[in-house]
Design a protein around this motif. Sequence first.
Motif, PDB file in Angstrom:
ATOM      1  N   GLN A   1      29.529  45.692 -51.747  1.00  0.00           N
ATOM      2  CA  GLN A   1      28.891  45.951 -50.569  1.00  0.00           C
ATOM      3  C   GLN A   1      29.668  45.821 -49.274  1.00  0.00           C
ATOM      4  O   GLN A   1      30.410  44.833 -49.316  1.00  0.00           O
ATOM      5  N   PRO A   2      29.443  46.453 -48.184  1.00  0.00           N
ATOM      6  CA  PRO A   2      30.488  46.282 -47.173  1.00  0.00           C
ATOM      7  C   PRO A   2      30.310  45.002 -46.417  1.00  0.00           C
ATOM      8  O   PRO A   2      31.528  44.517 -46.026  1.00  0.00           O
ATOM      9  N   LEU A   3      29.222  44.603 -46.421  1.00  0.00           N
ATOM     10  CA  LEU A   3      28.992  42.986 -45.683  1.00  0.00           C
ATOM     11  C   LEU A   3      29.699  41.820 -46.599  1.00  0.00           C
ATOM     12  O   LEU A   3      30.364  41.160 -46.155  1.00  0.00           O
ATOM     13  N   TYR A   4      29.671  41.933 -47.954  1.00  0.00           N
ATOM     14  CA  TYR A   4      30.439  41.186 -48.877  1.00  0.00           C
ATOM     15  C   TYR A   4      32.058  41.135 -48.641  1.00  0.00           C
ATOM     16  O   TYR A   4      32.649  40.408 -48.521  1.00  0.00           O
ATOM     17  N   MET A   5      32.242  42.664 -48.700  1.00  0.00           N
ATOM     18  CA  MET A   5      33.769  42.805 -48.571  1.00  0.00           C
ATOM     19  C   MET A   5      34.257  42.208 -47.152  1.00  0.00           C
ATOM     20  O   MET A   5      35.230  41.840 -46.885  1.00  0.00           O
ATOM     21  N   ALA A   6      33.459  42.598 -46.152  1.00  0.00           N
ATOM     22  CA  ALA A   6      34.050  41.986 -44.775  1.00  0.00           C
ATOM     23  C   ALA A   6      34.179  40.454 -44.667  1.00  0.00           C
ATOM     24  O   ALA A   6      34.846  39.674 -44.082  1.00  0.00           O
ATOM     25  N   LEU A   7      32.999  39.888 -45.020  1.00  0.00           N
ATOM     26  CA  LEU A   7      32.774  38.263 -45.422  1.00  0.00           C
ATOM     27  C   LEU A   7      33.846  37.863 -46.221  1.00  0.00           C
ATOM     28  O   LEU A   7      34.720  36.823 -45.729  1.00  0.00           O
TER      29      LEU A   7
ATOM     30  N   ALA B   1      44.169  41.839 -49.074  1.00  0.00           N
ATOM     31  CA  ALA B   1      44.209  42.969 -49.801  1.00  0.00           C
ATOM     32  C   ALA B   1      44.391  43.004 -51.219  1.00  0.00           C
ATOM     33  O   ALA B   1      43.641  43.893 -52.093  1.00  0.00           O
ATOM     34  N   VAL B   2      45.091  41.874 -51.891  1.00  0.00           N
ATOM     35  CA  VAL B   2      45.306  41.794 -53.167  1.00  0.00           C
ATOM     36  C   VAL B   2      43.954  41.536 -53.913  1.00  0.00           C
ATOM     37  O   VAL B   2      43.651  41.914 -54.844  1.00  0.00           O
ATOM     38  N   CYS B   3      43.244  40.814 -53.267  1.00  0.00           N
ATOM     39  CA  CYS B   3      41.855  40.360 -53.665  1.00  0.00           C
ATOM     40  C   CYS B   3      40.567  41.481 -53.571  1.00  0.00           C
ATOM     41  O   CYS B   3      40.025  41.457 -54.233  1.00  0.00           O
ATOM     42  N   LEU B   4      40.705  42.375 -52.753  1.00  0.00           N
ATOM     43  CA  LEU B   4      39.974  43.247 -52.317  1.00  0.00           C
ATOM     44  C   LEU B   4      39.947  44.473 -53.194  1.00  0.00           C
ATOM     45  O   LEU B   4      38.866  44.842 -53.605  1.00  0.00           O
TER      46      LEU B   4
ATOM     47  N   LEU C   1      37.017  47.530 -57.785  1.00  0.00           N
ATOM     48  CA  LEU C   1      37.014  48.131 -59.268  1.00  0.00           C
ATOM     49  C   LEU C   1      36.006  47.415 -60.083  1.00  0.00           C
ATOM     50  O   LEU C   1      35.321  48.001 -60.971  1.00  0.00           O
ATOM     51  N   ILE C   2      36.045  46.041 -59.930  1.00  0.00           N
ATOM     52  CA  ILE C   2      34.969  45.412 -60.603  1.00  0.00           C
ATOM     53  C   ILE C   2      33.666  45.630 -60.353  1.00  0.00           C
ATOM     54  O   ILE C   2      32.662  45.933 -61.141  1.00  0.00           O
ATOM     55  N   SER C   3      33.252  45.749 -59.041  1.00  0.00           N
ATOM     56  CA  SER C   3      31.904  46.052 -58.601  1.00  0.00           C
ATOM     57  C   SER C   3      31.567  47.672 -59.073  1.00  0.00           C
ATOM     58  O   SER C   3      30.261  47.984 -59.350  1.00  0.00           O
ATOM     59  N   HIS C   4      32.511  48.750 -58.711  1.00  0.00           N
ATOM     60  CA  HIS C   4      32.134  49.982 -58.887  1.00  0.00           C
ATOM     61  C   HIS C   4      32.311  50.788 -60.469  1.00  0.00           C
ATOM     62  O   HIS C   4      31.550  51.417 -60.672  1.00  0.00           O
TER      63      HIS C   4
END
Length: 447
Positions: A318-324, A387-390, A395-398
């Motif tokens: 989710q965008p909020l999860y990625m941003a946080l 960047a390495v973690c996102l 790939l894991i989520s989608h």
Amino acid sequence: MASAAEQLASSLNLGVLAKATELKKRIWFTLGALIVYRVGTYIPLPGVDTSVMGELMAQHGGGILGMFDMFTGGALRRMTVFALNIMPYISASIIVQLMSAALPSLEALKKEGESGRKKMNQYTRYLTVVIAMFQAYGITLGLESMRGSFGPAVIDPGWFFRLSAVVTLVGGTMFLMWIGEQITARGIGNGISLIIFSGIVANLPHALASLLELGRTGALSPVFIVGFMIIAILVIGFIVFMERAHRRVVVQYPKRQVGSRMFGGDSTHMPLKLNTAGVIPPIFASSILLIPATIAGFSRGGGPAWVNWIVSQLAHGQPLYMALYAALIIFFAYFYTAVVFNPQETADNLKKYGGFIPGIRPGNATAEYFDYILTRLTTIGAIYVAAVCLLPEILISHYGVPFYFGGTSLMIIVSVTMDTITQIQSHLLAHQYEGLIRKARVRGRVR
């Protein structure tokens, strides 16, 4: 890059390695200790039906339980005597480091040299026991409340089970802490890091098999799997490049005359790593963000609507999860770098021993210069870690890629491997120097 590869190939020459008996003993000791650890991850906790814990992990493996199970090498999923693994010791070490930066008494103790280091290690061990006891007791209470399709998780709940389980789990953590210290002293590499490393690596074949199974069933296309493997190799290469990157700060020592001889005047450099905080920022960020999702998973959707909405927005991808997630990684990168590197203390030490940076006045000006450089390096390092973690997170989520291919696990594997290879190179180099010294002595006696 070519010179580094040639140096690595020459250092790992099998002929030289065969003659380095001390290094071989250290490697065999390290392998033996890690085998003991892996055997312990299959010894079940007495009085527990491990199949119930397996069902729970299958349902909630994407939350914080999945991350902890990755660090424990599957011991939490199997609910073994090493279910807590070495995580209480790592938590205690981080707390002691943070307290040493906040409390002047601990900061002064850290500056006392070897005696101060021993006292700090002792405090860390005491705090490890306390944290492990709380975590073990929480696990026992959670086990008593669990029920699976075949019955309760605990065969005979009560105070006797709680006491025996707490003693067993705390004893397992202290035994692993002792093994880690023995590996560091008598083996090769950092023992604590190697324990976590071996747990992650041991489950990589299973994760790879799960990925190939998704391709066989048609959930993932073969083109995607091949592309994912290529991306993983490129990410590993990028991590290696960034972890080796550092800024060299030139340090000059003035000349001084003692009698008729002139000493000093040497010029050296102080390497400042691009990623000083290491893998601590993604570990902390993941722990904080996965707690709400895990709690909601246990409640099975019950609770206020606004809580369920927040949890849904904090799901993987989710965008909020990625941003946080990115914001927390950047915050902890700055925070932990400030804890482990003190510009004022480094500047005072340089001034104490007569060192100075050309063009920069000793003292406060040098501290400000270090702080300026470290801020710029940490900015680049924090963006790199985020960047390495996102990328693997997407790939894991989608696409349902196994959790073991996450950025945190890849960073741990690469960092520990590089550190261990560096120590092997140092031992081989010391062995070669000893051989040259012995030959020189023999030639001197013959002459």
